[in-house]
Design a protein around this motif. Structure first.
Motif, PDB file in Angstrom:
ATOM      1  N   MET A   1       0.841  -1.177   0.000  1.00  0.00           N
ATOM      2  CA  MET A   1       0.000   0.000   0.000  1.00  0.00           C
ATOM      3  C   MET A   1       0.888   1.242   0.000  1.00  0.00           C
ATOM      4  O   MET A   1       1.790   1.366   0.814  1.00  0.00           O
ATOM      5  N   LYS A   2       0.607   2.141  -0.921  1.00  0.00           N
ATOM      6  CA  LYS A   2       1.400   3.357  -1.055  1.00  0.00           C
ATOM      7  C   LYS A   2       0.951   4.387  -0.022  1.00  0.00           C
ATOM      8  O   LYS A   2      -0.241   4.647   0.122  1.00  0.00           O
ATOM      9  N   SER A   3       1.914   4.965   0.694  1.00  0.00           N
ATOM     10  CA  SER A   3       1.556   5.973   1.682  1.00  0.00           C
ATOM     11  C   SER A   3       1.413   7.331   1.015  1.00  0.00           C
ATOM     12  O   SER A   3       2.183   7.690   0.133  1.00  0.00           O
ATOM     13  N   ALA A   4       0.421   8.073   1.443  1.00  0.00           N
ATOM     14  CA  ALA A   4       0.178   9.401   0.892  1.00  0.00           C
ATOM     15  C   ALA A   4       1.150  10.399   1.518  1.00  0.00           C
ATOM     16  O   ALA A   4       1.451  10.323   2.710  1.00  0.00           O
ATOM     17  N   ARG A   5       1.634  11.315   0.689  1.00  0.00           N
ATOM     18  CA  ARG A   5       2.490  12.379   1.208  1.00  0.00           C
ATOM     19  C   ARG A   5       1.628  13.400   1.916  1.00  0.00           C
ATOM     20  O   ARG A   5       0.454  13.564   1.616  1.00  0.00           O
ATOM     21  N   LYS A   6       2.227  14.091   2.834  1.00  0.00           N
ATOM     22  CA  LYS A   6       1.515  15.144   3.561  1.00  0.00           C
ATOM     23  C   LYS A   6       1.254  16.306   2.608  1.00  0.00           C
ATOM     24  O   LYS A   6       2.039  16.546   1.684  1.00  0.00           O
ATOM     25  N   PRO A   7       0.188  17.071   2.840  1.00  0.00           N
ATOM     26  CA  PRO A   7      -0.064  18.259   2.009  1.00  0.00           C
ATOM     27  C   PRO A   7       1.109  19.236   2.097  1.00  0.00           C
ATOM     28  O   PRO A   7       1.788  19.317   3.123  1.00  0.00           O
ATOM     29  N   THR A   8       1.345  19.961   1.026  1.00  0.00           N
ATOM     30  CA  THR A   8       2.412  20.956   0.991  1.00  0.00           C
ATOM     31  C   THR A   8       2.149  22.023   2.044  1.00  0.00           C
ATOM     32  O   THR A   8       1.065  22.600   2.068  1.00  0.00           O
ATOM     33  N   PRO A   9       3.121  22.294   2.915  1.00  0.00           N
ATOM     34  CA  PRO A   9       2.906  23.363   3.901  1.00  0.00           C
ATOM     35  C   PRO A   9       2.832  24.721   3.204  1.00  0.00           C
ATOM     36  O   PRO A   9       3.596  24.998   2.285  1.00  0.00           O
ATOM     37  N   SER A  10       1.904  25.560   3.624  1.00  0.00           N
ATOM     38  CA  SER A  10       1.729  26.869   2.993  1.00  0.00           C
ATOM     39  C   SER A  10       2.752  27.884   3.482  1.00  0.00           C
ATOM     40  O   SER A  10       2.912  28.948   2.890  1.00  0.00           O
ATOM     41  N   SER A  11       3.447  27.555   4.547  1.00  0.00           N
ATOM     42  CA  SER A  11       4.512  28.418   5.061  1.00  0.00           C
ATOM     43  C   SER A  11       5.576  27.517   5.689  1.00  0.00           C
ATOM     44  O   SER A  11       5.331  26.338   5.925  1.00  0.00           O
ATOM     45  N   LEU A  12       6.742  28.093   5.924  1.00  0.00           N
ATOM     46  CA  LEU A  12       7.852  27.312   6.478  1.00  0.00           C
ATOM     47  C   LEU A  12       8.402  27.983   7.730  1.00  0.00           C
ATOM     48  O   LEU A  12       8.522  29.208   7.792  1.00  0.00           O
ATOM     49  N   ASN A  40       5.539  29.519   0.468  1.00  0.00           N
ATOM     50  CA  ASN A  40       6.107  28.227   0.080  1.00  0.00           C
ATOM     51  C   ASN A  40       5.573  27.611  -1.212  1.00  0.00           C
ATOM     52  O   ASN A  40       4.762  26.680  -1.187  1.00  0.00           O
ATOM     53  N   GLY A  41       6.036  28.103  -2.331  1.00  0.00           N
ATOM     54  CA  GLY A  41       5.694  27.492  -3.608  1.00  0.00           C
ATOM     55  C   GLY A  41       4.358  27.901  -4.189  1.00  0.00           C
ATOM     56  O   GLY A  41       4.004  27.460  -5.280  1.00  0.00           O
ATOM     57  N   GLN A  42       3.605  28.716  -3.492  1.00  0.00           N
ATOM     58  CA  GLN A  42       2.322  29.157  -4.030  1.00  0.00           C
ATOM     59  C   GLN A  42       2.564  29.996  -5.282  1.00  0.00           C
ATOM     60  O   GLN A  42       3.539  30.736  -5.380  1.00  0.00           O
ATOM     61  N   MET A  43       1.683  29.863  -6.234  1.00  0.00           N
ATOM     62  CA  MET A  43       1.847  30.580  -7.505  1.00  0.00           C
ATOM     63  C   MET A  43       1.372  32.023  -7.393  1.00  0.00           C
ATOM     64  O   MET A  43       0.305  32.285  -6.840  1.00  0.00           O
ATOM     65  N   PRO A  44       2.161  32.950  -7.960  1.00  0.00           N
ATOM     66  CA  PRO A  44       1.692  34.331  -8.029  1.00  0.00           C
ATOM     67  C   PRO A  44       0.508  34.407  -9.003  1.00  0.00           C
ATOM     68  O   PRO A  44       0.350  33.556  -9.879  1.00  0.00           O
ATOM     69  N   GLU A  45      -0.308  35.411  -8.839  1.00  0.00           N
ATOM     70  CA  GLU A  45      -1.467  35.574  -9.724  1.00  0.00           C
ATOM     71  C   GLU A  45      -1.020  35.785 -11.171  1.00  0.00           C
ATOM     72  O   GLU A  45      -1.548  35.176 -12.090  1.00  0.00           O
ATOM     73  N   ALA A  67       8.231  24.194  -4.101  1.00  0.00           N
ATOM     74  CA  ALA A  67       7.905  24.287  -2.687  1.00  0.00           C
ATOM     75  C   ALA A  67       8.860  23.371  -1.927  1.00  0.00           C
ATOM     76  O   ALA A  67       9.355  22.388  -2.469  1.00  0.00           O
ATOM     77  N   VAL A  68       9.111  23.696  -0.695  1.00  0.00           N
ATOM     78  CA  VAL A  68       9.895  22.827   0.173  1.00  0.00           C
ATOM     79  C   VAL A  68       8.909  21.858   0.827  1.00  0.00           C
ATOM     80  O   VAL A  68       7.888  22.278   1.368  1.00  0.00           O
ATOM     81  N   ASN A  69       9.205  20.562   0.724  1.00  0.00           N
ATOM     82  CA  ASN A  69       8.346  19.505   1.269  1.00  0.00           C
ATOM     83  C   ASN A  69       6.981  19.468   0.587  1.00  0.00           C
ATOM     84  O   ASN A  69       5.953  19.286   1.232  1.00  0.00           O
ATOM     85  N   SER A  70       6.989  19.596  -0.735  1.00  0.00           N
ATOM     86  CA  SER A  70       5.752  19.540  -1.507  1.00  0.00           C
ATOM     87  C   SER A  70       5.161  18.132  -1.472  1.00  0.00           C
ATOM     88  O   SER A  70       5.882  17.137  -1.403  1.00  0.00           O
ATOM     89  N   GLU A  71       3.853  18.059  -1.584  1.00  0.00           N
ATOM     90  CA  GLU A  71       3.214  16.747  -1.642  1.00  0.00           C
ATOM     91  C   GLU A  71       3.438  16.089  -3.000  1.00  0.00           C
ATOM     92  O   GLU A  71       3.222  14.896  -3.157  1.00  0.00           O
ATOM     93  N   HIS A  72       3.888  16.842  -3.995  1.00  0.00           N
ATOM     94  CA  HIS A  72       4.161  16.325  -5.338  1.00  0.00           C
ATOM     95  C   HIS A  72       5.654  16.443  -5.638  1.00  0.00           C
ATOM     96  O   HIS A  72       6.241  17.498  -5.441  1.00  0.00           O
ATOM     97  N   THR A  73       6.273  15.388  -6.153  1.00  0.00           N
ATOM     98  CA  THR A  73       7.710  15.447  -6.426  1.00  0.00           C
ATOM     99  C   THR A  73       8.048  16.393  -7.564  1.00  0.00           C
ATOM    100  O   THR A  73       9.130  16.965  -7.579  1.00  0.00           O
ATOM    101  N   TYR A  74       7.140  16.590  -8.525  1.00  0.00           N
ATOM    102  CA  TYR A  74       7.468  17.434  -9.680  1.00  0.00           C
ATOM    103  C   TYR A  74       7.728  18.882  -9.311  1.00  0.00           C
ATOM    104  O   TYR A  74       8.380  19.599 -10.071  1.00  0.00           O
ATOM    105  N   ASN A  75       7.212  19.360  -8.192  1.00  0.00           N
ATOM    106  CA  ASN A  75       7.491  20.740  -7.810  1.00  0.00           C
ATOM    107  C   ASN A  75       8.071  20.849  -6.397  1.00  0.00           C
ATOM    108  O   ASN A  75       7.882  21.823  -5.711  1.00  0.00           O
TER     109      ASN A  75
END
Length: 146
Positions: A1-12, A40-45, A67-75
């Motif tokens: 069973m694959k473990s889910a990554r934690k959501p990307t933190p919005s701040s560090l 933390n990795g949020q996109m500008p408008e 983002a640092v500690n993103s839930e997705h490896t691509y970003n």
């Protein structure tokens, strides 16, 4: 069973940013450090990047900021630099990418410290760098609506 990554933190927290600087062996420019601390990795408008390439104004679209500690490896900043960042160290840090797979790079050391660059992935790194902005703040301020 694959473990889910934690959501990307919005701040560090400061200790996470301190660890990042120790791993990179470089101080992050204050505006970029503040961006990670608060967004933390949020996109500008606005996402249209314009810069000069080969003497002509050109543009590209910002596809993501790492983002640092993103839930997705691509970003995820850690993932990118541990797998692909070897050619950038210790002078540069890829902070994002465009829709064509090119990197947006921040100079961490040397005479270009603090400048933001477009890195064309189709040519050697040292040939494919084009200045986007003199600082991360100027980079954000220079982004335009698509």
């Amino acid at each position: 069973m694959k473990s889910a990554r934690k959501p990307t933190p919005s701040s560090l927290a400061a200790d996470t940013l301190d660890l990042l600087e120790r791993v990179l062996d470089a101080r992050l420019p204050p505006a970029y450090r503040d961006w990670l601390a608060n967004r933390n990795g949020q996109m500008p408008e606005n996402r249209l990047i314009t810069f000069e390439k080969d003497g002509r104004e050109t543009s590209t679209i910002l596809h993501y900021l790492y983002a640092v500690n993103s839930e997705h490896t691509y970003n995820d900043l850690w993932h990118y630099h541990s797998n692909y960042g070897g050619e950038l160290r210790p002078w540069y840090l890829a902070i994002g990418g465009d829709e064509g797979g090119n990197s947006i790079v921040l100079a961490l050391k040397g005479p270009n410290h603090g400048k933001v660059f477009f890195s064309d992935h189709e040519v050697p790194f040292d040939v494919g760098l084009n200045v986007i902005a003199p600082s991360f703040e100027a980079f954000l301020a220079g982004l335009k609506a698509r």
